[in-house]
Design a protein around this motif. Structure first.
Motif, PDB file in Angstrom:
ATOM      1  N   PHE A  81     106.483  -9.095  27.573  1.00  0.00           N
ATOM      2  CA  PHE A  81     105.302  -8.880  26.735  1.00  0.00           C
ATOM      3  C   PHE A  81     104.427 -10.124  26.578  1.00  0.00           C
ATOM      4  CE2 PHE A  81     108.290  -5.597  25.439  1.00  0.00           C
ATOM      5  CZ  PHE A  81     107.482  -4.470  25.384  1.00  0.00           C
ATOM      6  N   GLY A  82     104.886 -11.259  27.080  1.00  0.00           N
ATOM      7  CA  GLY A  82     104.079 -12.469  26.987  1.00  0.00           C
ATOM      8  C   GLY A  82     104.053 -13.091  25.611  1.00  0.00           C
ATOM      9  N   GLN A  83     104.942 -12.691  24.743  1.00  0.00           N
ATOM     10  CA  GLN A  83     105.032 -13.247  23.396  1.00  0.00           C
ATOM     11  C   GLN A  83     106.440 -13.024  22.863  1.00  0.00           C
ATOM     12  OE1 GLN A  83     102.281 -11.096  20.950  1.00  0.00           O
ATOM     13  NE2 GLN A  83     103.312  -9.134  21.211  1.00  0.00           N
ATOM     14  N   GLU A  84     106.796 -13.772  21.830  1.00  0.00           N
ATOM     15  CA  GLU A  84     108.123 -13.626  21.253  1.00  0.00           C
ATOM     16  C   GLU A  84     108.193 -12.371  20.379  1.00  0.00           C
ATOM     17  OE1 GLU A  84     109.308 -17.101  19.182  1.00  0.00           O
ATOM     18  OE2 GLU A  84     109.634 -18.279  21.014  1.00  0.00           O
ATOM     19  N   PRO A  85     109.393 -11.835  20.179  1.00  0.00           N
ATOM     20  CA  PRO A  85     109.524 -10.643  19.323  1.00  0.00           C
ATOM     21  C   PRO A  85     109.020 -10.912  17.911  1.00  0.00           C
ATOM     22  CG  PRO A  85     111.537 -11.042  20.560  1.00  0.00           C
ATOM     23  CD  PRO A  85     110.672 -12.240  20.771  1.00  0.00           C
ATOM     24  N   GLY A  86     108.502  -9.879  17.280  1.00  0.00           N
ATOM     25  CA  GLY A  86     107.958 -10.015  15.936  1.00  0.00           C
ATOM     26  C   GLY A  86     109.033 -10.181  14.881  1.00  0.00           C
ATOM     27  N   ARG A  87     108.573 -10.331  13.664  1.00  0.00           N
ATOM     28  CA  ARG A  87     109.482 -10.530  12.537  1.00  0.00           C
ATOM     29  C   ARG A  87     110.351  -9.290  12.330  1.00  0.00           C
ATOM     30  NH1 ARG A  87     107.489 -11.996   6.370  1.00  0.00           N
ATOM     31  NH2 ARG A  87     109.582 -12.289   5.465  1.00  0.00           N
ATOM     32  N   GLY A  88     111.631  -9.511  12.107  1.00  0.00           N
ATOM     33  CA  GLY A  88     112.563  -8.412  11.888  1.00  0.00           C
ATOM     34  C   GLY A  88     113.188  -7.866  13.153  1.00  0.00           C
ATOM     35  N   SER A  89     112.781  -8.369  14.311  1.00  0.00           N
ATOM     36  CA  SER A  89     113.304  -7.848  15.576  1.00  0.00           C
ATOM     37  C   SER A  89     114.781  -8.175  15.759  1.00  0.00           C
ATOM     38  CB  SER A  89     112.489  -8.407  16.747  1.00  0.00           C
ATOM     39  OG  SER A  89     111.146  -7.998  16.667  1.00  0.00           O
ATOM     40  N   ALA A  90     115.182  -9.377  15.364  1.00  0.00           N
ATOM     41  CA  ALA A  90     116.583  -9.769  15.521  1.00  0.00           C
ATOM     42  C   ALA A  90     117.493  -8.854  14.698  1.00  0.00           C
ATOM     43  CB  ALA A  90     116.769 -11.227  15.102  1.00  0.00           C
ATOM     44  N   TRP A  91     117.100  -8.601  13.457  1.00  0.00           N
ATOM     45  CA  TRP A  91     117.899  -7.726  12.598  1.00  0.00           C
ATOM     46  C   TRP A  91     117.905  -6.302  13.142  1.00  0.00           C
ATOM     47  CZ3 TRP A  91     121.664  -8.607   9.627  1.00  0.00           C
ATOM     48  CH2 TRP A  91     122.053  -7.728   8.611  1.00  0.00           C
ATOM     49  N   TYR A  92     116.818  -5.882  13.744  1.00  0.00           N
ATOM     50  CA  TYR A  92     116.718  -4.546  14.345  1.00  0.00           C
ATOM     51  C   TYR A  92     117.736  -4.398  15.477  1.00  0.00           C
ATOM     52  CZ  TYR A  92     114.324  -0.406  16.237  1.00  0.00           C
ATOM     53  OH  TYR A  92     114.021   0.863  16.670  1.00  0.00           O
ATOM     54  N   VAL A  93     117.849  -5.421  16.310  1.00  0.00           N
ATOM     55  CA  VAL A  93     118.804  -5.400  17.421  1.00  0.00           C
ATOM     56  C   VAL A  93     120.239  -5.458  16.905  1.00  0.00           C
ATOM     57  CG1 VAL A  93     119.637  -6.739  19.397  1.00  0.00           C
ATOM     58  CG2 VAL A  93     117.190  -6.364  19.095  1.00  0.00           C
ATOM     59  N   VAL A  94     120.488  -6.299  15.915  1.00  0.00           N
ATOM     60  CA  VAL A  94     121.847  -6.460  15.383  1.00  0.00           C
ATOM     61  C   VAL A  94     122.358  -5.150  14.781  1.00  0.00           C
ATOM     62  CG1 VAL A  94     123.208  -7.598  13.595  1.00  0.00           C
ATOM     63  CG2 VAL A  94     121.645  -8.938  15.009  1.00  0.00           C
ATOM     64  N   LEU A  95     121.538  -4.511  13.970  1.00  0.00           N
ATOM     65  CA  LEU A  95     121.964  -3.260  13.335  1.00  0.00           C
ATOM     66  C   LEU A  95     122.269  -2.178  14.365  1.00  0.00           C
ATOM     67  CD1 LEU A  95     119.577  -2.976  10.240  1.00  0.00           C
ATOM     68  CD2 LEU A  95     121.998  -3.582  10.269  1.00  0.00           C
ATOM     69  N   ARG A  96     121.451  -2.090  15.388  1.00  0.00           N
ATOM     70  CA  ARG A  96     121.685  -1.062  16.408  1.00  0.00           C
ATOM     71  C   ARG A  96     122.930  -1.381  17.230  1.00  0.00           C
ATOM     72  NH1 ARG A  96     118.615   3.154  18.128  1.00  0.00           N
ATOM     73  NH2 ARG A  96     118.948   3.916  20.243  1.00  0.00           N
ATOM     74  N   ALA A  97     123.181  -2.657  17.473  1.00  0.00           N
ATOM     75  CA  ALA A  97     124.349  -3.045  18.266  1.00  0.00           C
ATOM     76  C   ALA A  97     125.656  -2.745  17.540  1.00  0.00           C
ATOM     77  CB  ALA A  97     124.273  -4.531  18.608  1.00  0.00           C
ATOM     78  N   PHE A  98     125.634  -2.736  16.207  1.00  0.00           N
ATOM     79  CA  PHE A  98     126.846  -2.462  15.441  1.00  0.00           C
ATOM     80  C   PHE A  98     127.016  -0.981  15.114  1.00  0.00           C
ATOM     81  CE2 PHE A  98     127.025  -7.018  14.728  1.00  0.00           C
ATOM     82  CZ  PHE A  98     128.393  -7.248  14.682  1.00  0.00           C
ATOM     83  N   GLN A  99     126.116  -0.144  15.593  1.00  0.00           N
ATOM     84  CA  GLN A  99     126.250   1.297  15.396  1.00  0.00           C
ATOM     85  C   GLN A  99     126.939   1.926  16.602  1.00  0.00           C
ATOM     86  OE1 GLN A  99     122.148   2.448  14.837  1.00  0.00           O
ATOM     87  NE2 GLN A  99     122.331   2.447  12.621  1.00  0.00           N
ATOM     88  N   MET A 100     127.718   2.965  16.340  1.00  0.00           N
ATOM     89  CA  MET A 100     128.296   3.720  17.445  1.00  0.00           C
ATOM     90  C   MET A 100     127.171   4.392  18.228  1.00  0.00           C
ATOM     91  SD  MET A 100     131.563   5.402  15.465  1.00  0.00           S
ATOM     92  CE  MET A 100     132.129   6.231  16.941  1.00  0.00           C
ATOM     93  N   ARG A 101     127.339   4.491  19.515  1.00  0.00           N
ATOM     94  CA  ARG A 101     126.258   4.975  20.373  1.00  0.00           C
ATOM     95  C   ARG A 101     125.777   6.366  19.961  1.00  0.00           C
ATOM     96  NH1 ARG A 101     124.283   3.431  25.378  1.00  0.00           N
ATOM     97  NH2 ARG A 101     123.332   5.089  26.618  1.00  0.00           N
ATOM     98  N   ARG A 102     126.670   7.240  19.583  1.00  0.00           N
ATOM     99  CA  ARG A 102     126.300   8.614  19.236  1.00  0.00           C
ATOM    100  C   ARG A 102     125.570   8.708  17.900  1.00  0.00           C
ATOM    101  NH1 ARG A 102     131.205  12.700  20.006  1.00  0.00           N
ATOM    102  NH2 ARG A 102     129.490  14.074  19.400  1.00  0.00           N
ATOM    103  N   SER A 103     125.705   7.695  17.062  1.00  0.00           N
ATOM    104  CA  SER A 103     125.080   7.740  15.739  1.00  0.00           C
ATOM    105  C   SER A 103     123.758   6.982  15.681  1.00  0.00           C
ATOM    106  CB  SER A 103     126.033   7.159  14.693  1.00  0.00           C
ATOM    107  OG  SER A 103     126.295   5.792  14.954  1.00  0.00           O
ATOM    108  N   ARG A 104     123.284   6.462  16.801  1.00  0.00           N
ATOM    109  CA  ARG A 104     122.034   5.703  16.794  1.00  0.00           C
ATOM    110  C   ARG A 104     120.830   6.629  16.713  1.00  0.00           C
ATOM    111  NH1 ARG A 104     123.874   1.783  21.807  1.00  0.00           N
ATOM    112  NH2 ARG A 104     125.491   0.650  20.650  1.00  0.00           N
ATOM    113  N   ILE A 105     119.854   6.211  15.913  1.00  0.00           N
ATOM    114  CA  ILE A 105     118.610   6.967  15.745  1.00  0.00           C
ATOM    115  C   ILE A 105     117.442   6.010  15.972  1.00  0.00           C
ATOM    116  CG2 ILE A 105     117.186   8.304  14.151  1.00  0.00           C
ATOM    117  CD1 ILE A 105     119.704   9.127  12.702  1.00  0.00           C
ATOM    118  N   PRO A 106     116.561   6.354  16.925  1.00  0.00           N
ATOM    119  CA  PRO A 106     116.591   7.463  17.883  1.00  0.00           C
ATOM    120  C   PRO A 106     117.759   7.343  18.864  1.00  0.00           C
ATOM    121  CG  PRO A 106     114.408   6.443  17.769  1.00  0.00           C
ATOM    122  CD  PRO A 106     115.344   5.533  17.066  1.00  0.00           C
ATOM    123  N   ARG A 107     118.080   8.461  19.496  1.00  0.00           N
ATOM    124  CA  ARG A 107     119.180   8.464  20.447  1.00  0.00           C
ATOM    125  C   ARG A 107     118.868   7.552  21.638  1.00  0.00           C
ATOM    126  NH1 ARG A 107     118.730  14.383  20.124  1.00  0.00           N
ATOM    127  NH2 ARG A 107     120.155  15.176  18.532  1.00  0.00           N
TER     128      ARG A 107
END
Length: 202
Positions: free
Chosen positions: A164-190
């Motif tokens: 994207f030519g720029q660094e991720p916006g604010r809150g992106s790190a937490w967004y990735v962390v929360l999704r990584a700790f969720q079971m694959r079937r329970s992630r929203i969106p799928r």
């Protein structure tokens, strides 16, 4: 002289009284009054105003079924990642890229919950080794999950900047962390990508 003036005044008063009586007489061609004051415009508007909230008890069975169907369709569209129905925090190609970065790989965090349930069950066994060993496994898994998600974020941030030519916006790190700790079937969106698939902008 005074008698003549008195006579004129009497005739004048009589004519005035007759005219007033004629004005007070009800005209049969004119409709009678309502017997109550005309309501103010504000009161009339308030009386005609309908409630915005639909009374569920007054809804027919067909209307209720239609509402349930529409809600189910919107939820399914949100789960499948349809942009129109996603909440604001999940919209946009940047967020989609971050989700894909998590979904294309195995994450230690996603097996943490079932592993902890298994560890808890084993720790209830009446053996000394079960208690000590299970806690060691639990702490090892938690430490492994933290290290794994840290490495994931470093790689994702680098790929995001290159794409994207720029660094991720604010809150992106937490967004990735929360999704990584969720079971694959329970992630929203799928997940919209398979494990091992090449990460690219969609």
């Amino acid at each position: 002289m005074f008698g003549k003036r008195s006579s004129e005044l009497t005739e004048t008063n009589l004519e005035a009284a007759q005219q007033a009586q004629a004005e007070e007489t009800v005209d049969p061609a004119r409709p009678a009054g309502k017997g109550r004051p005309t309501p103010k415009r504000r009161d009339a508007e308030r009386a005609n105003r309908r409630p915005l909230v639909v009374d569920k008890k007054a809804m027919s069975a067909e209307q209720k079924a239609k509402v349930r169907t529409e809600r189910a369709r919107m939820r399914e569209a949100m789960l499948s990642g349809e942009e129109k129905y996603l909440p604001a925090r999940d919209k946009g190609p940047e967020r989609r890229f971050l989700r894909d970065a998590v979904d294309v790989r195995w994450n230690v965090g996603e097996i943490l919950l079932p592993a902890m349930i298994l560890v808890l069950a084993v720790s209830l066994l009446p053996f000394e080794w079960a208690r000590g060993g299970t806690f060691l496994v639990a702490y090892t898994l938690m430490l492994g999950g933290v290290i794994d998600v840290w490495l994931l974020w470093r790689r994702t941030k680098k790929r995001f900047t290159a794409t994207f030519g720029q660094e991720p916006g604010r809150g992106s790190a937490w967004y990735v962390v929360l999704r990584a700790f969720q079971m694959r079937r329970s992630r929203i969106p799928r997940p919209a990508v398979a494990r091992g698939e090449e990460l690219r902008r969609r």
